[in-house]
Design a protein around this motif. Structure first.
Motif, short mmCIF file in Angstrom:
data_model
loop_
_atom_site.label_atom_id
_atom_site.label_comp_id
_atom_site.label_asym_id
_atom_site.label_seq_id
_atom_site.Cartn_x
_atom_site.Cartn_y
_atom_site.Cartn_z
N HIS A 80 0.82 -1.21 0.00
CA HIS A 80 0.00 0.00 0.00
C HIS A 80 0.86 1.26 0.00
N ALA A 84 0.76 4.11 -2.96
CA ALA A 84 0.56 5.54 -2.71
C ALA A 84 1.73 6.37 -3.25
N LEU A 99 -0.27 9.53 3.07
CA LEU A 99 -0.93 8.49 3.83
C LEU A 99 -0.60 8.64 5.31
N TYR A 114 -9.22 4.57 1.60
CA TYR A 114 -8.86 5.65 0.67
C TYR A 114 -9.89 6.75 0.79
N TYR A 121 -4.58 8.09 1.93
CA TYR A 121 -4.81 6.74 2.40
C TYR A 121 -4.59 6.69 3.91
#
Length: 145
Positions: A80, A84, A99, A114, A121
């Motif tokens: 993840h 991002a 994030l 999201y 995020y």
């Protein structure tokens, strides 16, 4: 994480600071420097690079967090983060998305949300030991008193 080294390590505010809108492009540059040919990187490596940990601290940090987070959890969090960081806009230009990482109690999981309005995020790491709540600088200055 090993209490012996805890004051040397990044806390939650430090980890999140590298992924803010203000710092995300530097973190992308760090990622581009440390990533392997397949795009992967060592879990904890971005934080070590961002905060210029020396080799001793980097090795201890990466070893200790590897012991706290199983490989599948590490891989999911990194997946993840990489997504991002490597986001591109509609014209194909680099456009990393900020994030935030949160830690909470409960059944072990990695939950990602999201928010298209920001965009941003949130990665929630559930059921695993969290880094220190205070930033490194705050803990170090407190230790000196």
């Amino acid at each position: 994480m090993a209490i012996v080294h805890r004051k040397l390590y990044a806390g939650r505010p430090d980890i999140n600071a590298q992924f803010t809108a203000a710092n995300i492009k530097k973190t992308l540059a760090d990622y581009n420097e440390i990533k392997k040919h397949n795009g992967d990187y060592t879990f904890g490596g971005l934080t070590a690079k961002f905060y210029h940990f020396d080799n001793h601290v980097t090795g201890a940090w990466e070893t200790d967090i590897k012991g706290e987070y199983p490989k599948d959890v590490q891989d999911e969090v990194k997946r993840h983060i990489i997504h991002a960081l490597t986001h591109r806009d509609e014209h194909g230009h680099e456009d990393p998305i900020p994030l935030t990482i949160k830690w909470s109690g409960g059944k072990r999981a990695v939950v990602v949300t999201y928010d298209p309005s920001a965009p941003s995020y949130t990665i929630e790491i559930v059921g695993f030991l969290a880094p220190a709540a205070a930033a490194m600088a705050a803990r170090r200055s407190k230790a000196k008193k």
